[in-house]
Design an enzyme around this catalytic site. Structure first.
Site, PDB file in Angstrom:
ATOM      1  N   GLU A 112     -19.248 -21.910  14.175  1.00  0.00           N
ATOM      2  CA  GLU A 112     -19.693 -23.264  14.501  1.00  0.00           C
ATOM      3  C   GLU A 112     -19.086 -23.702  15.827  1.00  0.00           C
ATOM      4  OE1 GLU A 112     -20.026 -25.856  11.107  1.00  0.00           O
ATOM      5  OE2 GLU A 112     -19.192 -27.539  12.267  1.00  0.00           O
ATOM      6  N   ASP A 114     -18.853 -27.374  17.889  1.00  0.00           N
ATOM      7  CA  ASP A 114     -19.103 -28.786  17.617  1.00  0.00           C
ATOM      8  C   ASP A 114     -18.866 -29.702  18.807  1.00  0.00           C
ATOM      9  OD1 ASP A 114     -19.510 -28.240  14.883  1.00  0.00           O
ATOM     10  OD2 ASP A 114     -17.376 -28.459  14.440  1.00  0.00           O
ATOM     11  N   GLU A 116     -18.493 -33.804  18.376  1.00  0.00           N
ATOM     12  CA  GLU A 116     -18.479 -34.815  17.327  1.00  0.00           C
ATOM     13  C   GLU A 116     -17.872 -36.116  17.845  1.00  0.00           C
ATOM     14  OE1 GLU A 116     -17.700 -32.328  13.274  1.00  0.00           O
ATOM     15  OE2 GLU A 116     -16.073 -32.293  14.729  1.00  0.00           O
TER      16      GLU A 116
END
Length: 293
Positions: A112, A114, A116
């Site tokens: 993953e 990210d 955010e």
């Protein structure tokens, strides 16, 4: 006299710590065309909490549900961007995300990457968190590689560009074409290499999102709204031929960053980075060997 004093102050205190980063000199976003939301993405969950108008996507969280979306195709490298605007006011516990993942293909053993927005309380800035997980972030041995920033602008006031460039050799996070972080491939064990999809979502992460869970989502302020537009997803899909050439964040096809881009990134990290996992004495850095190399 006032003008003279102003000139003296400018000479004595150059603008290296000005309110805006130095120009990166190169704008990767200009090299890729926007795509239609309906052509490139689909709803993943919370369809009643999502609307599309003139290719601008709105998703929201209330006490019944949040919402998420996903690209229709997986990629093995590429440039992925969305212009995002987040909600002002009390948003503690709420995560607004734009990221790459292969969690559905490899549950419990996924990769993953990210971007955010960590929700906040009144009068405090949003924190933009970047993170990289490699093979197994969901297997109970979570090894995040977080770098967090307070942006040099208010992300609730207007749309700004947020992008991830992922190639076989590096991951570069960009905000308005300014590189804020470069994560190079140092070993195969510390770099995501399997195909990933592009995702976005808004959800309740009260257990950790705001000051390590000190402040929770308060649904008297619902709905919590995030807006996305200007989607870009360009690169080598998982089905592309082997000769498909990875994209670059710099004028060089071989990747990396120019001297001017590195200068802009150093400025962001010097004045706006608020957390670096490699500098955290509480972390077991045997699990993040890239920090010492």
């Amino acid at each position: 006299m006032a003008l003279f004093l102003s000139l003296v102050l400018i000479l004595l205190f150059p603008s290296s710590n000005a309110d805006w980063p130095p120009s990166p000199g190169y704008w990767p976003s200009s090299k890729f065309r926007p795509i239609s939301y309906h052509k490139g993405f689909k709803n993943l969950w919370g369809p009643a909490h999502q609307s599309v108008h003139h290719n601008a996507l709105t998703i929201w969280l209330d006490k019944t549900s949040g919402s998420g979306f996903k690209s229709v195709r997986p990629f093995r490298s590429g440039y992925f961007e969305a212009s995002i605007k987040v909600q002002p006011g009390y948003t503690a516990g709420v995560i607004t995300a734009f990221y790459l993942s292969n969690n559905e293909a490899h549950p419990g053993f996924h990769d993953e990457v990210d971007i955010e927005f960590l929700g906040t309380t009144f009068g405090k800035p949003y924190t933009l968190q970047t993170n990289v997980y490699i093979r197994g972030s969901g297997d109970g041995k979570i090894i995040g590689r977080e770098m967090k920033f307070h942006l040099w602008f208010d992300p609730t006031q207007d749309f700004h560009q947020y992008a991830i460039l992922w190639s076989p050799n590096e991951i570069i996070f960009l905000v308005d074409d300014v590189p804020i972080r470069r994560y190079p491939r140092k070993t195969a064990a510390t770099f995501p290499l399997r195909p990933m999809w592009v995702y976005g979502s808004i959800w309740d992460a009260s257990s950790w999102a705001t000051e390590d869970g000190k402040y929770k989502a308060d649904y008297k302020y619902q709905p919590f709204v995030a807006k996305y537009t200007n989607f870009k997803a360009s690169g080598c899909t998982a089905y592309a031929p082997a000769w498909c050439h990875p994209v670059s964040a710099s004028p060089s096809r071989s990747g990396g960053l120019t001297r001017q881009q590195r200068r802009a990134m150093r400025w962001v990290q010097r004045y706006h980075m608020v957390y670096n996992y490699c500098k955290d004495p509480k972390r077991n850095h045997a699990l993040t060997p890239e920090c010492g190399s």
